[in-house]
Motif scaffolding. Structure first.
Motif, PDB file in Angstrom:
ATOM      1  N   ALA A   1       0.837  -1.208   0.000  1.00  0.00           N
ATOM      2  CA  ALA A   1       0.000   0.000   0.000  1.00  0.00           C
ATOM      3  C   ALA A   1       0.869   1.254   0.000  1.00  0.00           C
ATOM      4  O   ALA A   1       0.573   2.231  -0.700  1.00  0.00           O
ATOM      5  CB  ALA A   1      -0.921  -0.019   1.213  1.00  0.00           C
ATOM      6  N   GLY A   2       1.948   1.197   0.750  1.00  0.00           N
ATOM      7  CA  GLY A   2       2.823   2.357   0.881  1.00  0.00           C
ATOM      8  C   GLY A   2       3.514   2.752  -0.407  1.00  0.00           C
ATOM      9  O   GLY A   2       3.970   3.889  -0.554  1.00  0.00           O
ATOM     10  N   GLN A   3       3.587   1.815  -1.364  1.00  0.00           N
ATOM     11  CA  GLN A   3       4.295   2.113  -2.610  1.00  0.00           C
ATOM     12  C   GLN A   3       3.392   2.753  -3.663  1.00  0.00           C
ATOM     13  O   GLN A   3       3.869   3.291  -4.658  1.00  0.00           O
ATOM     14  CB  GLN A   3       4.858   0.815  -3.211  1.00  0.00           C
ATOM     15  CG  GLN A   3       5.914   0.164  -2.348  1.00  0.00           C
ATOM     16  CD  GLN A   3       6.212  -1.262  -2.815  1.00  0.00           C
ATOM     17  OE1 GLN A   3       5.931  -1.616  -3.952  1.00  0.00           O
ATOM     18  NE2 GLN A   3       6.779  -2.055  -1.923  1.00  0.00           N
ATOM     19  N   ILE A   4       2.067   2.663  -3.439  1.00  0.00           N
ATOM     20  CA  ILE A   4       1.140   3.032  -4.513  1.00  0.00           C
ATOM     21  C   ILE A   4       1.176   4.533  -4.814  1.00  0.00           C
ATOM     22  O   ILE A   4       1.304   4.933  -5.962  1.00  0.00           O
ATOM     23  CB  ILE A   4      -0.285   2.576  -4.159  1.00  0.00           C
ATOM     24  CG1 ILE A   4      -0.234   1.064  -3.983  1.00  0.00           C
ATOM     25  CG2 ILE A   4      -1.294   3.038  -5.201  1.00  0.00           C
ATOM     26  CD1 ILE A   4      -1.169   0.231  -4.719  1.00  0.00           C
ATOM     27  N   ALA A   5       1.089   5.346  -3.772  1.00  0.00           N
ATOM     28  CA  ALA A   5       1.034   6.795  -3.991  1.00  0.00           C
ATOM     29  C   ALA A   5       2.309   7.284  -4.677  1.00  0.00           C
ATOM     30  O   ALA A   5       2.252   8.075  -5.643  1.00  0.00           O
ATOM     31  CB  ALA A   5       0.825   7.509  -2.664  1.00  0.00           C
ATOM     32  N   ASP A   6       3.455   6.790  -4.248  1.00  0.00           N
ATOM     33  CA  ASP A   6       4.726   7.211  -4.834  1.00  0.00           C
ATOM     34  C   ASP A   6       4.831   6.786  -6.295  1.00  0.00           C
ATOM     35  O   ASP A   6       5.282   7.552  -7.152  1.00  0.00           O
ATOM     36  CB  ASP A   6       5.906   6.587  -4.062  1.00  0.00           C
ATOM     37  CG  ASP A   6       6.088   7.255  -2.710  1.00  0.00           C
ATOM     38  OD1 ASP A   6       5.477   8.332  -2.507  1.00  0.00           O
ATOM     39  OD2 ASP A   6       6.815   6.699  -1.872  1.00  0.00           O
ATOM     40  N   THR A   7       4.393   5.554  -6.580  1.00  0.00           N
ATOM     41  CA  THR A   7       4.457   5.061  -7.965  1.00  0.00           C
ATOM     42  C   THR A   7       3.521   5.871  -8.851  1.00  0.00           C
ATOM     43  O   THR A   7       3.857   6.218  -9.991  1.00  0.00           O
ATOM     44  CB  THR A   7       4.090   3.555  -8.023  1.00  0.00           C
ATOM     45  OG1 THR A   7       4.888   2.872  -7.072  1.00  0.00           O
ATOM     46  CG2 THR A   7       4.344   2.968  -9.389  1.00  0.00           C
ATOM     47  N   ALA A   8       2.330   6.186  -8.326  1.00  0.00           N
ATOM     48  CA  ALA A   8       1.360   6.968  -9.104  1.00  0.00           C
ATOM     49  C   ALA A   8       1.960   8.325  -9.489  1.00  0.00           C
ATOM     50  O   ALA A   8       1.842   8.773 -10.630  1.00  0.00           O
ATOM     51  CB  ALA A   8       0.078   7.157  -8.293  1.00  0.00           C
TER      52      ALA A   8
END
Ligand code: NAD
Length: 262
Positions: A196-203
């Motif tokens: 979950a923690g990676q999603i915002a950064d990847t987006a």
């Protein structure tokens, strides 16, 4: 009385993610639980006390490092001495490292083989004498879709998880007449705080919406485009401990949204 009342379970790597959810599902089913894993001592104690309070079971914690066979043996012995028995063993602790094979650090290879594969050998060999004496046992390995198929750059993880599939089948055959089953759950991508923690950064980095990142980047391999949840893996673990699963042994159960059906 619930399904696992008066039974005892040990869950490796249960201070986070999938293992934590499995420990909770087993406690909810009435089992006393030995927690294990790394982490902040106060948080682990809060987790332990919370399980006791919510489910009316006994919970304990053992800090065995899954790279250390003597500590692993002590964890199984302490589970048996604390609860008077050990009925369910869940081998869940695991780490990952992603790198081309020619750059793969040998010490990472050794650590992944130790934690993701060899620790299961050490827990199983220590737990089986208790299970045989009791005449019942359930061993559940948390493997991966990577126990069944490979991906590039994950040499140690794929080798370890394929090894777990082989160990699972061997233990199932050796224990077939002792009412002890051994099965491997093989998740695809699981919704954990880590993912979950990676999603915002990847987006942000890819100029995509968070939903696009989930379905087109992370879940590209998974035809349902849905994550498996930690609760589903906890429930599958409990199912493998139920009478419906008495004759299920030596299997690899994909929970991967169809990934390995392709
Ligand atoms: P996580 O990082 O949230 O939890 C791993 C647990 O293992 C933690 O409790 C950690 O403290 C423990 N651990 C790590 N090294 C240890 C050591 N040396 N000794 C004792 N404990 C140690 O990871 P997770 O996503 O919950 O993964 C749990 C298992 O599920 C792993 O075996 C992993 O390979 C498998 N898995 C995860 C996914 C996924 O998408 N998250 C998919 C398939 C399989």
């Amino acid at each position: 009385m619930t399904l696992l009342s008066n039974k005892a379970a040990a869950v490796t790597g249960s201070t986070s993610g999938i293992g934590q959810a499995i420990a909770e599902a087993l406690a909810k089913s009435g089992a006393n639980v030995m927690l294990n894993g790394m982490g902040d001592a106060a948080k682990i104690e809060a987790q332990r006390a919370d399980l006791e309070k919510r489910f009316g079971i006994k919970a304990a914690y053992h800090p065995a490092d899954m790279t250390k066979p003597a500590e692993i043996a002590d964890m199984i012995a302490k589970t048996a001495s604390t609860f008077g028995r050990i009925d369910v063993l869940v081998n869940n602790a695991g780490i990952q490292h992603v790198s081309p094979i020619e750059d793969f650090p040998p010490e990472k290879w050794d650590a992944i083989i130790a934690i993701d594969l060899s620790s299961s050998f050490h827990t199983i060999r220590a737990a089986i004498p208790f299970m045989k004496k009791q005449g019942w046992g359930r061993i559940i390995q948390i493997a991966s879709a990577h126990a069944l198929v490979a991906s590039p750059f994950k040499a140690a993880y794929v080798a370890a998880k394929h090894g777990i599939a082989g160990l699972t089948k061997t233990v199932a055959l050796e224990m077939a007449e002792h009412k002890i089953t051994c099965n491997a759950i093989c998740p695809g991508y699981v919704w954990t705080p880590l993912v979950a923690g990676q999603i915002a950064d990847t987006a942000k980095a890819r100029h995509m919406t968070e939903d696009q990142v989930k379905s087109d980047v992370i879940l590209a391999a998974q035809p349902t485009h849905q994550f498996t949840t930690v609760e589903q893996i906890g429930d599958a673990t409990v199912f493998l401990c139920s009478p419906a699963a008495d004759n299920i042994t030596g299997t690899t159960l994909p929970m991967d949204g169809g990934w390995t059906a392709k």
